[in-house]
Design a protein around this motif. Structure first.
Motif, mmCIF file in Angstrom:
data_model
loop_
_atom_site.group_PDB
_atom_site.id
_atom_site.type_symbol
_atom_site.label_atom_id
_atom_site.label_comp_id
_atom_site.label_asym_id
_atom_site.label_seq_id
_atom_site.Cartn_x
_atom_site.Cartn_y
_atom_site.Cartn_z
ATOM 1 N N ILE A 108 -9.023 -3.995 12.447
ATOM 2 C CA ILE A 108 -8.275 -4.257 11.225
ATOM 3 C C ILE A 108 -9.174 -5.108 10.346
ATOM 4 O O ILE A 108 -9.706 -6.127 10.793
ATOM 5 N N SER A 150 -10.049 -6.210 5.904
ATOM 6 C CA SER A 150 -9.562 -6.151 4.528
ATOM 7 C C SER A 150 -10.723 -6.120 3.546
ATOM 8 O O SER A 150 -11.834 -6.551 3.851
ATOM 9 N N TRP A 174 -5.722 -3.692 3.285
ATOM 10 C CA TRP A 174 -5.978 -3.810 4.727
ATOM 11 C C TRP A 174 -6.149 -2.432 5.339
ATOM 12 O O TRP A 174 -5.322 -1.549 5.168
ATOM 13 N N TYR A 225 -1.449 -7.440 5.768
ATOM 14 C CA TYR A 225 -1.934 -7.542 7.145
ATOM 15 C C TYR A 225 -0.855 -7.062 8.118
ATOM 16 O O TYR A 225 -1.135 -6.321 9.051
ATOM 17 N N ALA A 271 -0.643 -3.325 8.353
ATOM 18 C CA ALA A 271 -1.795 -2.792 9.090
ATOM 19 C C ALA A 271 -1.648 -3.053 10.586
ATOM 20 O O ALA A 271 -1.936 -2.176 11.408
#
Length: 71
Positions: A28, A30, A35, A56, A59
């Motif tokens: 993960i 950004s 994200w 976030y 995601a």
């Protein structure tokens, strides 16, 4: 973190996927667009969904859902 035996790695800006992830992991990260979740394949290839998530948490939930199905 691990979810269903799949490692989910949250990367800081500037960190490389290949440095922190192995085959089968989900990254993960950004950028200015949002994200992203990225899937690391057996040969180190990286695949991702076509659009970023707005947060976030979105995601992370998507990554956990992918882990449920073994990516």
């Amino acid at each position: 973190m691990k979810h269903r035996k799949v490692k989910i790695v949250v990367l800081e800006q500037g960190e490389e996927i290949g440095t922190h992830c192995r085959a089968g992991d989900i990254a993960i990260l950004s950028d200015a667009a949002g994200w992203w979740i990225k899937f690391v394949g057996a040969d180190g290839q990286v695949d991702c969904y076509g659009i970023p998530y707005a947060s976030y948490n979105e995601a992370l939930w998507s990554a956990k859902a992918a882990a449920e199905f073994g990516t």
